[in-house]
Design an enzyme around this catalytic site. Structure first.
Site, mmCIF file in Angstrom:
data_model
loop_
_atom_site.group_PDB
_atom_site.id
_atom_site.type_symbol
_atom_site.label_atom_id
_atom_site.label_comp_id
_atom_site.label_asym_id
_atom_site.label_seq_id
_atom_site.Cartn_x
_atom_site.Cartn_y
_atom_site.Cartn_z
ATOM 1 C CG ASP A 162 -0.268 -0.028 2.514
ATOM 2 O OD1 ASP A 162 0.974 0.000 2.551
ATOM 3 O OD2 ASP A 162 -0.963 -0.060 3.543
ATOM 4 C CG ASP A 179 -6.451 -4.854 1.276
ATOM 5 O OD1 ASP A 179 -6.829 -3.944 0.520
ATOM 6 O OD2 ASP A 179 -6.225 -4.667 2.492
ATOM 7 C CB CYS A 228 -13.966 -26.132 5.188
ATOM 8 S SG CYS A 228 -12.331 -25.425 4.957
ATOM 9 C CB CYS A 230 -8.783 -25.712 5.401
ATOM 10 S SG CYS A 230 -9.376 -25.556 7.088
ATOM 11 C CB CYS A 238 -12.229 -28.187 8.187
ATOM 12 S SG CYS A 238 -12.682 -26.485 8.580
ATOM 13 C CG HIS A 291 -11.676 -22.360 8.655
ATOM 14 N ND1 HIS A 291 -12.249 -23.273 7.796
ATOM 15 C CD2 HIS A 291 -12.635 -21.435 8.926
ATOM 16 C CE1 HIS A 291 -13.513 -22.933 7.579
ATOM 17 N NE2 HIS A 291 -13.773 -21.830 8.251
HETATM 18 ZN ZN LIG Z 1 -11.574 -25.120 7.049
#
Ligand SMILES: [Zn+2]
Length: 343
Positions: free
Chosen positions: A60, A239, A277, A279, A282, A308
């Site tokens: 930025d 962002d 999910c 990930c 999870c 996550h």
């Molecule tokens: Zn997850």
């Protein structure tokens, strides 16, 4: 884009970001300028090597942080004088100096210095601020041109459309920035406390004025349910610290809504955080375990939770991209809007 303020997405190693298929992250010029210093980072091979991140980095302009974090700031036409929030030292940011800092960092996408106002701002104040932002943008692009001709720049430079919550000022700012023929354009000064419908309205006014064939970037947004709304208004890039910051505070975004993990109801909950999910968090851990880590103040919680939440944001963006490719974005939006948003 996940936010890596201090050259790190807090609690998550670069390897894990690559596993999430993060393509670009944001680092903060203001913070890295103050500590450890852009010259030190340059001497160590630039920001990519310093933080071991092989993909793109957007930095930025430093403007937002100066206006939100530092005391005793004084804005002149030359730039902004401010005091470090770390030790009180005085510094000057100019359109040229903030660009030089970003070049030293080796940023792939750099932002032109802008003035970011607090909400609410009067039309007169916002109008003056737009003129200053325009002068600064032109100065930054002239400086960029000089350094590019000297072969000293690899990254791209985006200007920022300001104009607070006034449609006429947003239109004027966008129109005046178009002659710069920038490779991308940002919309800044939103998410500074204004009501959310107003943020969306400003983007709805501004985005169509910016080139269709170049990225349009709304800075500092948003909640998961807002991402498709911005995209529907023509936005390509965003962002936000929310997925990572909220994760550390125990607020987890799932496909079934928000999970506030400290709540007693998760104490003996054997289910994964988000059954939909895939990930690492999870796949491997129960809500009960995550709650235990949070309650015990274990640092692993920050890592697992951030992992996550980032995955959730990237999944949402992936679904949006998919629906655009299939031509079903209106249906996707309809489905998302029909889900009540939790408080
Ligand atoms: Zn997850």
């Amino acid at each position: 884009m996940p936010v890596g303020t201090q050259a790190t997405v807090k609690g998550v190693a670069p390897r894990e970001l690559l596993d999430l298929n993060v393509g670009i992250l944001l680092a903060n010029t203001y913070h890295l300028f103050l500590r450890p210093g852009h010259e030190l980072i340059r001497s160590l091979g630039g920001l990519h090597r310093f933080m071991s991140w092989p993909r793109a980095i957007l930095t930025d302009s430093g403007g937002f942080q100066v206006f939100s974090l530092s005391d005793l700031r004084k804005v002149t036409d030359e730039g902004v004088v401010f005091r470090s929030h770390l030790n009180g030292d005085a510094h000057l940011f100019t359109p040229e100096s903030t660009l030089d800092i970003q070049i030293a960092l080796g940023s792939d996408i750099m932002m032109a210095l802008d003035e970011c106002l607090e909400y609410p701002a009067s039309h007169a104040v916002a109008g003056e601020s737009v003129e200053r932002t325009l002068r600064w943008a032109r100065a930054a692009f002239a400086h960029y041109q000089r350094r590019a001709e000297a072969g000293e720049v690899a990254g791209a430079l985006f200007p920022i459309v300001q104009g607070a919550t006034y449609g006429d000022l947003r239109r004027r700012c966008a129109a005046e920035l178009l002659p710069l023929e920038a490779p991308g354009y940002a919309i800044g000064g939103l998410s500074v406390g204004e009501p959310r419908p107003l943020s969306l309205e400003m983007v709805e006014i501004t985005a169509p004025l910016l080139p269709r064939d170049r990225p349009r970037y709304v800075m500092g947004v948003g909640m998961p349910e807002e991402l498709p709304e911005y995209v529907a208004r023509g936005v390509d890039m965003m962002d936000c610290v929310l997925p990572s910051r909220n994760a550390r505070n125990g607020c987890l975004f799932t496909s079934e809504g928000r999970v506030i993990i400290k709540q007693a109801r998760y104490k003996d909950d054997p289910r994964p955080l988000d059954p939909a999910c895939t990930c690492l968090t999870c796949r491997n851990f129960s809500r009960a375990y995550l709650r235990h880590l949070f309650q015990a103040g274990e640092i692993l919680f920050a890592s697992l939770a951030t992992l996550h939440n980032l995955r959730r944001y990237l999944d949402i963006m992936g679904r949006i991209r998919h629906s655009i490719v299939l031509g079903t974005l209106p249906e996707y939006l309809g489905a998302v809007r029909s889900v009540p948003v939790p408080e």
